[in-house]
Design an enzyme around this catalytic site. Structure first.
Site, PDB file in Angstrom:
ATOM      1  N   GLY A  87      -0.300   2.400   9.111  1.00 53.82           N
ATOM      2  CA  GLY A  87       0.864   2.039   9.905  1.00 53.82           C
ATOM      3  C   GLY A  87       1.943   3.097   9.908  1.00 53.82           C
ATOM      4  NE  ARG A  88       4.572   3.716   4.539  1.00 55.61           N
ATOM      5  CZ  ARG A  88       5.145   4.338   3.528  1.00 55.61           C
ATOM      6  NH1 ARG A  88       6.036   5.272   3.740  1.00 55.61           N
ATOM      7  NH2 ARG A  88       4.824   4.038   2.285  1.00 55.61           N
ATOM      8  NE  ARG A 171      -2.117   9.773   0.778  1.00 55.27           N
ATOM      9  CZ  ARG A 171      -1.830   8.466   0.777  1.00 55.27           C
ATOM     10  NH1 ARG A 171      -1.132   7.930  -0.208  1.00 55.27           N
ATOM     11  NH2 ARG A 171      -2.221   7.693   1.769  1.00 55.27           N
ATOM     12  NE  ARG A 178      -6.653   3.566   3.192  1.00 52.92           N
ATOM     13  CZ  ARG A 178      -5.471   3.905   2.695  1.00 52.92           C
ATOM     14  NH1 ARG A 178      -4.961   3.237   1.691  1.00 52.92           N
ATOM     15  NH2 ARG A 178      -4.800   4.925   3.205  1.00 52.92           N
ATOM     16  CG  ASP A 247      -4.099  -2.166   1.309  1.00 52.53           C
ATOM     17  OD1 ASP A 247      -4.055  -3.164   0.564  1.00 52.53           O
ATOM     18  OD2 ASP A 247      -3.074  -1.548   1.659  1.00 52.53           O
TER      19      ASP A 247
END
Length: 477
Positions: A87-88, A171, A178, A247
């Site tokens: 979502g981001r 990152r 996941r 998640d």
């Protein structure tokens, strides 16, 4: 430039949504991780250039990048969410390093995606710096983890409780697949996509499973082993993840998502920091129980491809998951024994945790001062950690009966002198919000060598004073 090679983008469209990051209005570089860049074959000088900063902030899409937001589901604090997804965050692509390892390069806090669920998709400066600090410490301490390649400010304000400076973290991870990714397709009864995902994970992360009698079952066992050992490793540092949702369980066995995480000061097994963990679900002592619960959810999601017969599949899954506790207990016992400089003695180690709890001993300093004693140092600093010196001496007498002097050097490699003390992290963030990044850079530099004595940085060893204690940490969304 970056030589992207994007295998996840070649999967079917149902695995992700193609979406570009938001364009940061006025990006400014905070830090590039030059050592990490070199290790994975990237040019730190280019990353620090205007073109590199534009990519790291989302202001521009670099050549070869194929930005996408990954789809996944998950259990959050035990509650089922059938669609979460990035979502981001935007996966820019993948790079293959000089070591031959394929890694994801992802922007976090880079804008809204189809999975944003009415959120703005942005990140405030504080959570970005926290993840940079803590993830890089974990790497220096030898814990498998996602890494921080860069942090940039965006030149905009994001609204949380108050207006905060915006920032983006870059990152790096061996994977962003996941447990929740498998759950996403299982919940939709999309067995073909579930098999496609399993094949992808085998090819990328567990190639030895190709030759197994039951490849998905072999993957389950290997993921379980990595995850059990991972939790034991971070618990040996007094670390509390804070959001061990499915998640946030990465399939390659790296620690992922440094939201309301924290390191204990005074030891207590039921310690919780996260502001949203009101019932202590993810307390320090509960982390292995949550670990096996999370792996059980992975096993459940794999049922359709473990065996065509549902009863047979359930038996295979249950048999695999049953091995978690032994793997975890062995890893934790070996880890704590190494910290104490003894051979494994579970009864003595449990009694040690009780003594630490009863006296509120600082977790890191307990083992740090014990290492000094093992090397011939005085006992006074160790005694000061206890309510009474007599209690310390009584415990030391029993420890000496267990201690093997041949294990002293090992103690020094597993008992960090420096950790990301919560109050130091908060100080670095507060200064950065005011425009002074020097404390952030200093803290990162100190934590690059957590096991090395740094006499000119002795203040970073110290626990917080009463007015510096951090009792609550917050999610970064």
């Amino acid at each position: 430039m970056i030589a992207f090679d994007n295998s996840y983008a070649r999967l079917p469209d149902g695995f992700f949504s193609r979406v570009n990051p938001d364009k940061a209005p006025d990006p400014s570089l905070i830090k590039v991780n030059e050592k990490l860049a070199a290790a994975i074959g990237l040019d730190a000088a280019w990353l620090s250039s205007p073109e590199g900063i534009a990519m790291l902030s989302g202001a521009a899409v670099a050549e070869g990048s194929e930005p996408l937001a990954m789809a996944y589901a998950g259990h959050q604090f035990g509650g089922w969410s059938p669609q979460l997804g990035d979502g981001r965050a935007h996966l820019l692509g993948e790079v293959v390093g000089p070591d031959g390892v394929r890694r994801d390069v992802q922007l976090k806090g880079s804008g809204a995606t189809p999975f944003s669920r009415n959120g703005d998709g942005k990140a405030a400066l504080g959570p970005v710096l926290r993840e940079y600090i803590v993830s890089e410490f974990m790497a220096a301490a030898g814990v498998p983890t996602t890494r921080a390649l860069a942090a940039v400010s965006t030149g905009e304000r994001v609204q949380r409780e108050t207006g905060m400076p915006g920032a983006v973290l870059t990152r790096v991870a061996q994977s962003h697949v996941r447990v929740g990714t498998f759950q996403y397709f299982f919940a939709r009864q999309q067995t073909e996509n579930l098999q496609t995902l399993a094949n992808y994970v085998i090819d990328r992360h567990y190639p030895s499973a190709r030759n197994a009698e039951n490849p998905p079952l072999d993957v389950l066992k290997q993921v379980m082993e990595r995850y059990a050992k991972l939790i034991a490793q971070w618990m040996c540092l007094g670390f509390i993840h804070g959001v061990m949702n499915t998640d946030n369980v990465q399939i390659a066995g790296e620690t992922i998502d440094y939201g309301p995480c924290a390191f204990m000061d005074d030891f207590h097994p039921n310690t919780v920091f996260s502001s949203i963990d009101r019932n202590g679900r993810y307390a320090w002592v509960n982390q292995p129980n949550i670990g096996v619960w999370n792996i059980s959810r992975l096993a459940e999601a794999l049922l359709p491809i473990l065996d065509a017969d549902e009863d047979a599949a359930v038996k295979l899954a249950e048999g695999a998951v049953a091995g978690f506790s032994d793997i975890f207990n062995d890893a934790l016992n070996e880890g704590i024994a190494a910290k104490l400089g003894i051979t494994v003695n579970a009864e003595f180690m449990q009694s040690t945790f009780k003594v630490m709890t009863d006296h509120g001993c600082d977790f890191t300093l307990f083992f740090r001062e014990l290492t000094r004693i093992a090397k011939g140092g005085t006992t006074e600093p160790f005694e000061a950690l206890f309510v009474t010196p007599n209690a310390a001496q009584t415990w030391l007498d029993s420890w000496r009966a267990e201690h093997d002097p041949a294990l002293v050097d090992r103690m020094a490699t597993v008992n960090p002198i420096f950790i990301p003390r919560n109050h130091r992290v908060e100080e670095a963030i507060a200064s950065a919000v005011d425009g002074d990044f020097a404390p952030f850079h200093t803290l990162v530099e100190v934590l690059e060598r957590p096991f090395d004595a740094q006499p000119n940085r002795a203040e970073f060893e110290r626990p917080p004073t009463a007015d510096q204690v951090v009792r609550e940490t917050f999610c970064g969304t």
